[in-house]
Design a protein around this motif. Structure first.
Motif, PDB file in Angstrom:
ATOM      1  N   GLY A 387       0.811  -1.207   0.000  1.00  0.00           N
ATOM      2  CA  GLY A 387       0.000   0.000   0.000  1.00  0.00           C
ATOM      3  C   GLY A 387       0.844   1.255   0.000  1.00  0.00           C
ATOM      4  O   GLY A 387       2.034   1.226   0.308  1.00  0.00           O
ATOM      5  N   ASP A 388       0.209   2.365  -0.348  1.00  0.00           N
ATOM      6  CA  ASP A 388       0.915   3.655  -0.323  1.00  0.00           C
ATOM      7  C   ASP A 388       0.187   4.679   0.537  1.00  0.00           C
ATOM      8  O   ASP A 388       0.510   5.862   0.536  1.00  0.00           O
ATOM      9  CB  ASP A 388       1.071   4.202  -1.746  1.00  0.00           C
ATOM     10  CG  ASP A 388      -0.269   4.423  -2.441  1.00  0.00           C
ATOM     11  OD1 ASP A 388      -1.321   4.150  -1.815  1.00  0.00           O
ATOM     12  OD2 ASP A 388      -0.271   4.867  -3.602  1.00  0.00           O
ATOM     13  N   LYS A 389      -0.824   4.193   1.284  1.00  0.00           N
ATOM     14  CA  LYS A 389      -1.624   5.118   2.090  1.00  0.00           C
ATOM     15  C   LYS A 389      -1.899   4.508   3.455  1.00  0.00           C
ATOM     16  O   LYS A 389      -2.394   3.384   3.563  1.00  0.00           O
ATOM     17  CB  LYS A 389      -2.941   5.425   1.377  1.00  0.00           C
ATOM     18  CG  LYS A 389      -3.814   6.446   2.102  1.00  0.00           C
ATOM     19  CD  LYS A 389      -5.091   6.726   1.336  1.00  0.00           C
ATOM     20  CE  LYS A 389      -4.810   7.519   0.081  1.00  0.00           C
ATOM     21  NZ  LYS A 389      -6.083   7.966  -0.569  1.00  0.00           N
ATOM     22  N   LEU A 390      -1.566   5.240   4.508  1.00  0.00           N
ATOM     23  CA  LEU A 390      -1.843   4.810   5.876  1.00  0.00           C
ATOM     24  C   LEU A 390      -3.334   4.971   6.150  1.00  0.00           C
ATOM     25  O   LEU A 390      -3.932   5.991   5.772  1.00  0.00           O
ATOM     26  CB  LEU A 390      -1.044   5.668   6.861  1.00  0.00           C
ATOM     27  CG  LEU A 390      -0.807   5.109   8.259  1.00  0.00           C
ATOM     28  CD1 LEU A 390       0.079   3.872   8.207  1.00  0.00           C
ATOM     29  CD2 LEU A 390      -0.157   6.177   9.134  1.00  0.00           C
ATOM     30  N   GLY A 417       7.393   7.917   2.646  1.00  0.00           N
ATOM     31  CA  GLY A 417       6.902   7.790   1.287  1.00  0.00           C
ATOM     32  C   GLY A 417       5.450   7.400   1.188  1.00  0.00           C
ATOM     33  O   GLY A 417       4.997   6.894   0.148  1.00  0.00           O
ATOM     34  N   LEU A 418       4.679   7.635   2.262  1.00  0.00           N
ATOM     35  CA  LEU A 418       3.265   7.281   2.271  1.00  0.00           C
ATOM     36  C   LEU A 418       2.410   8.530   2.453  1.00  0.00           C
ATOM     37  O   LEU A 418       2.874   9.555   2.933  1.00  0.00           O
ATOM     38  CB  LEU A 418       2.946   6.312   3.419  1.00  0.00           C
ATOM     39  CG  LEU A 418       3.684   4.975   3.453  1.00  0.00           C
ATOM     40  CD1 LEU A 418       3.322   4.221   4.726  1.00  0.00           C
ATOM     41  CD2 LEU A 418       3.326   4.141   2.221  1.00  0.00           C
ATOM     42  N   SER A 419       1.160   8.400   2.071  1.00  0.00           N
ATOM     43  CA  SER A 419       0.179   9.437   2.403  1.00  0.00           C
ATOM     44  C   SER A 419      -0.728   8.877   3.490  1.00  0.00           C
ATOM     45  O   SER A 419      -0.573   7.729   3.917  1.00  0.00           O
ATOM     46  CB  SER A 419      -0.632   9.816   1.160  1.00  0.00           C
ATOM     47  OG  SER A 419      -1.355   8.691   0.683  1.00  0.00           O
ATOM     48  N   VAL A 420      -1.657   9.664   3.950  1.00  0.00           N
ATOM     49  CA  VAL A 420      -2.619   9.233   4.971  1.00  0.00           C
ATOM     50  C   VAL A 420      -4.023   9.399   4.414  1.00  0.00           C
ATOM     51  O   VAL A 420      -4.312  10.377   3.712  1.00  0.00           O
ATOM     52  CB  VAL A 420      -2.474  10.079   6.262  1.00  0.00           C
ATOM     53  CG1 VAL A 420      -3.539   9.703   7.285  1.00  0.00           C
ATOM     54  CG2 VAL A 420      -1.082   9.899   6.856  1.00  0.00           C
ATOM     55  N   ASP A 421      -4.875   8.411   4.677  1.00  0.00           N
ATOM     56  CA  ASP A 421      -6.267   8.502   4.228  1.00  0.00           C
ATOM     57  C   ASP A 421      -6.956   9.587   5.053  1.00  0.00           C
ATOM     58  O   ASP A 421      -7.662   9.304   6.017  1.00  0.00           O
ATOM     59  CB  ASP A 421      -6.965   7.145   4.408  1.00  0.00           C
ATOM     60  CG  ASP A 421      -8.338   7.119   3.746  1.00  0.00           C
ATOM     61  OD1 ASP A 421      -8.845   8.215   3.425  1.00  0.00           O
ATOM     62  OD2 ASP A 421      -8.909   6.037   3.581  1.00  0.00           O
ATOM     63  N   ARG A 422      -6.733  10.828   4.644  1.00  0.00           N
ATOM     64  CA  ARG A 422      -7.212  11.966   5.430  1.00  0.00           C
ATOM     65  C   ARG A 422      -8.740  12.051   5.437  1.00  0.00           C
ATOM     66  O   ARG A 422      -9.339  12.472   6.413  1.00  0.00           O
ATOM     67  CB  ARG A 422      -6.611  13.253   4.862  1.00  0.00           C
ATOM     68  CG  ARG A 422      -6.873  14.499   5.720  1.00  0.00           C
ATOM     69  CD  ARG A 422      -6.258  14.353   7.102  1.00  0.00           C
ATOM     70  NE  ARG A 422      -6.672  15.414   7.999  1.00  0.00           N
ATOM     71  CZ  ARG A 422      -5.972  16.520   8.238  1.00  0.00           C
ATOM     72  NH1 ARG A 422      -4.801  16.700   7.630  1.00  0.00           N
ATOM     73  NH2 ARG A 422      -6.408  17.429   9.070  1.00  0.00           N
ATOM     74  N   SER A 423      -9.373  11.655   4.323  1.00  0.00           N
ATOM     75  CA  SER A 423     -10.836  11.736   4.289  1.00  0.00           C
ATOM     76  C   SER A 423     -11.459  10.802   5.320  1.00  0.00           C
ATOM     77  O   SER A 423     -12.431  11.159   5.993  1.00  0.00           O
ATOM     78  CB  SER A 423     -11.348  11.400   2.881  1.00  0.00           C
ATOM     79  OG  SER A 423     -10.956  10.081   2.512  1.00  0.00           O
TER      80      SER A 423
END
Length: 885
Positions: A387-390, A417-423
């Motif tokens: 995955g690329d999103k926490l 190198g990851l993003s976060v599922d901010r929504s």
């Protein structure tokens, strides 16, 4: 002009003009609908609403305030501060619009050399409510303002009310023109960044009803007495008078900002994001210092949670400035030095407040360390899964459970190198806020309308006679049922009774209300509770046992003698324990809260570590030695200043008037301000049995004790238990600890042997289960119900062991069991099965759904459970069906 000088000039100006100078109330308000004092008029609300008669016709104050609704905007604008000071002048049916406008204009425009604030008239604009022609004419006549510098605005800007039925009216705001470099020309209606509001004059002249929104309400008529409520923003005037750009740069705030810059090695004014962080630090340190000075301690709920959030935002901002080491010692000392001229109590309480701050900083730095570990594991798992999103769930867990700021989670994820599922995170935060708002709304809706007490309070204060008498003849002034005044109540009904005098103690100062009755000719009332719904008024909640009671009838309040004596024992014991704590631990062990009732007391105090058994014993012995010494208990009524000079302790969170009641036990041995009931000598306390000591926050501890007969009964019960043990174990009392320790050791050894036997027995089933594997679809499968097992951990170990046996195959192991009556299913897959597209998570989730529950997990192992143990065969069949496709 320094901020403390503005304060001095304000109070002198209005004091010289007949206003009673009222000291700032605590930031901790008595209003049950508010966490903090959010405006300068809050302490005066009972006078404006008429619930309590105003003790003076006009007043002035410089009120400490806290607002946290815009906490995310702090540091980004010139006007958002968490802690701020509101300078107010108030009229209760005395002067009205003309007086308010005259005073405001005079103070603002009088030269500094003559005691005024020295603003140039040409720089001042005003706004008025669009229909308030009277105010416009007054501004023209009094201030000589031209038409173009008086702007009419609507209800959303220039009309004030509480949001509830009650007083309201138009307002007029005074603005300062900062100049064309700050925005467009045209007055505050065009640009409220260039034109800065510095003073608001509220003209309370109407009684409102049916308040539907800020701008939608009905006017019932004019108030019989018209009131004035004004507020001048201290910080805004200070930064204008000091020639700086915003409130963070004034003399009371800038030193903290400069200290943050010094500690971080960064220059204020060099980089926007750093500037915002420094302003956040400066604001939050000052706000936290003032909150703790007023007795708030960090905690996980209410006011303590707000304080904790402010302190943690400071740690976070310092971290973003590159400072990972502790910094509160320097930051809070800088704030102390900046605030002590205006508020000397900041200096007096600094040892305690700094200890709270440093303890919270240390705790949160550890929290950050543990949260970082959890976050690192989550990042690693996300990467392993490709995955690329926490997940938003992980970010919310870190924020909600560990106090881990979302921006820190974003930073760590970005570094990896990851993003976060901010929504998803924002959705969870919205749900939490909605729950909190619904809870707050339900609590607010449950509060009584205090206006029902106004006519009764207007008759005078309830006289409390209970210090001297346990029975008092009086008359019934009022009856209230379900928030409405009634004239009579009959047997079986529950109502509130207001008496002119009462011997019954109303709950306050940590002491529970008295028990007792109210009796009269032909009626008897059982007292359920006694409270002070508004200042000066005592309300008795009663159940009518017999007869009918009516307004105006004679009635006698009768205190339950035994309960009162036991309650007095407990309250005096609280003072003894407090004195013993301070003797043992030192003067830093301040009481931060207490509760006592007949036979029981608890006391919270500021301390950051558990008390040893020896320390607890010492505290208990000191208190009981004071009981033995039969110390005299003396109460005196005297001025507050005199009591403080005598060394009386004022307790945090308590409100004191100019005159106070001081309670001495053994003279200065224990000397506190207290309105509670007490014994006549310490020997009457009887016995103090300290039964527990525990934590109630990062820097607060709690001790609990039984008192008098309750203490004796508890010790007698322990004696009976010891006697039973000596008899059962045939062991002398002094040898019991060694004998019990020996038995516990034997028991642990036996349990270890049993566990080893059970584990061996369990492992013996592994070959049999592995041999039972049968092909189902594309994989070998072991699908079995194992019956009853001691724990889910045992089930997991079996699943893992069986999978190990089948590792060379494309295999699935699905085992089920009942653990303490509840069904559980665990599914595991080998690498070959996963290559074939078979994943454990969906299989476990499907089985759990059949059991009436939920489940899931990773591809290699997952778990599910539910409530319907009878459905286990069907749950396992669902796994089989899924494998068959």
């Amino acid at each position: 002009m320094q901020t403390a000088e503005i304060q001095r000039r304000w109070l002198n100006f209005f004091g010289d003009r007949g206003h009673t100078v009222v000291p700032s109330a605590s930031l901790v308000t008595d209003d049950p609908t508010l966490l903090f004092t959010v405006a300068g008029m809050v302490p005066f609300i009972p006078y404006f609403t008429g619930v309590v008669p105003a003790p003076f016709p006009r007043a002035t104050s410089v009120q400490k305030c806290i607002r946290t609704l815009d906490i995310e905007e702090v540091g980004k604008t010139t006007r958002h501060g968490t802690f701020f000071q509101m300078n107010g002048n108030f009229s209760f049916g005395d002067y009205f619009k003309e007086g308010a406008i005259s005073y405001a204009w005079e103070l603002l425009t009088t030269a500094e050399s003559d005691g005024g604030l020295g603003f140039e008239e040409r720089d001042l604009w005003v706004t008025v409510y669009e229909d308030d022609d009277e105010a416009i004419e007054l501004w023209k006549r009094i201030a000589g303002l031209p038409e173009e510098r008086i702007q009419r605005l609507g209800k959303s800007d220039n009309y004030w009310h509480t949001g509830q039925p009650g007083p309201g009216g138009p307002c007029s705001e005074i603005y300062f023109d900062r100049g064309p470099q700050y925005g467009a020309d045209g007055g505050p209606a065009v640009d409220d960044s260039r034109y800065l509001e510095i003073w608001n004059l509220v003209f309370m002249q109407y009684l409102l009803k049916e308040v539907r929104s800020k701008t939608d309400f009905d006017i019932a008529g004019e108030l019989p007495k018209k009131n004035i409520d004004t507020g001048m923003g201290m910080e805004r005037v200070a930064f204008l008078k000091q020639g700086v750009d915003n409130m963070y740069e004034i003399d009371q705030v800038r030193p903290v900002l400069d200290m943050a810059a010094e500690l971080s090695g960064r220059r204020y004014g060099a980089q926007h994001d750093d500037d915002v962080r420094m302003r956040v630090i400066a604001d939050h340190v000052r706000s936290s210092l003032m909150l703790m000075t007023d007795g708030v301690a960090p905690s996980n709920e209410g006011r303590g949670y707000i304080l904790r959030r402010l302190l943690r935002r400071v740690v976070r901002a310092m971290r973003l400035l590159g400072v990972d080491a502790p910094s509160f010692a320097e930051l809070f000392d800088a704030s102390r030095l900046a605030m002590r001229d205006a508020y000397p109590e900041v200096d007096a309480e600094y040892e305690r407040t700094s200890r709270l701050a440093l303890g919270e900083e240390e705790t949160f730095l550890r929290t950050l360390a543990s949260g970082t570990t959890i976050l690192d594991v989550a990042v690693e798992d996300t990467k392993k899964a490709g995955g690329d999103k926490l997940s938003g769930d992980t970010a919310f867990l870190l924020h909600d459970t560990f106090g881990f700021p979302i921006d820190l989670t974003l930073e760590v994820a970005e570094e990896a190198g990851l993003s976060v599922d901010r929504s998803a995170f924002d959705a969870l935060m919205s749900e939490q806020r909605a729950r909190a708002k619904a809870d707050a709304k339900s609590k607010k809706a449950g509060l009584a309308d205090l206006s029902v007490y106004s006519e009764l309070r207007a008759l005078g204060e309830t006289v409390f006679t209970g210090y001297d008498y346990l029975e008092t003849e009086s008359r019934i002034l009022g009856l209230i049922k379900d928030g409405v005044s009634v004239t009579a109540a009959r047997a079986g009904e529950t109502v509130e009774v207001i008496l002119a005098e009462t011997a019954l103690y109303a709950e306050s100062g940590g002491q529970a209300a008295d028990k007792g009755s109210i009796v009269g000719d032909g009626f008897e009332l059982e007292v359920l509770d006694v409270q002070r719904p508004v200042k000066g008024l005592v309300s008795h909640t009663v159940r009518v046992r017999s007869g009918e009671v009516g307004v105006g009838r004679p009635a006698t309040s009768v205190v339950d003698r035994e309960y009162r004596h036991s309650a007095a024992q407990a309250h005096s014991a609280t003072h003894l324990i407090h004195a013993a704590l301070r003797q043992t631990l030192g003067q830093d062990a301040h009481q931060s809260g207490s509760f006592n009732k007949a036979g029981y007391m608890r006391l919270d105090f500021s301390w950051n570590q558990a008390l040893s058994h020896e320390t607890r014993s010492e505290i208990e012995e000191i208190a009981n030695n004071a009981v033995r010494d039969n110390l005299e208990v003396v109460t005196r009524i005297l001025p507050l200043d005199e009591a403080r000079k005598a060394g009386a302790m004022a307790l945090f969170g308590e409100k004191y008037g100019d005159t106070v009641r001081m309670v001495d036990i053994g003279g200065p041995w224990s000397r506190e301000l207290c309105a509670g009931t007490h014994v006549r000598t310490s020997a009457e306390v009887g016995l103090v049995n300290l039964v527990s000591e525990s934590s109630v926050g990062s820097a607060n501890r709690r001790v609990e004790a039984l008192v008098g007969l309750d203490a004796f009964r508890d010790l007698a019960a322990e004696r009976a238990i010891v006697s039973q043990l000596t008899s059962s174990l045939k062991t002398p009392r002094e040898q019991l600890p060694d004998r019990i320790a020996d038995l516990v050791s034997q028991l642990k050894a036996a349990e270890k042997k049993i566990a080893a036997f059970e584990a061996s027995k369990l492992q013996g089933r592994v070959p049999e289960l592995a041999q039972a594997a049968k092909r189902v679809g594309d994989v070998l499968a072991v699908i079995e119900d194992l019956g009853e097992l001691a724990s889910v951990d045992e089930l997991r170990k079996l699943v893992t062991a069986v999978r190990e046996r089948l590792q060379a195959e494309a295999a699935v192991v699905a085992l089920a069991a009942r653990v303490e009556g509840k069904p559980s299913v665990i599914v595991a897959t080998t690498a070959g099965a996963r290559d074939a597209g078979v994943k454990a998570g969906p299989l476990a989730k499907g089985a759990a759904a059949v059991l009436g529950g939920g489940g899931g997990g990773k591809d290699d192992m997952a778990q599910g459970g539910g409530s319907d143990a009878s459905a286990l065969p069907a749950a396992l069949e669902s796994v089989r069906s899924a494998l068959l496709g």
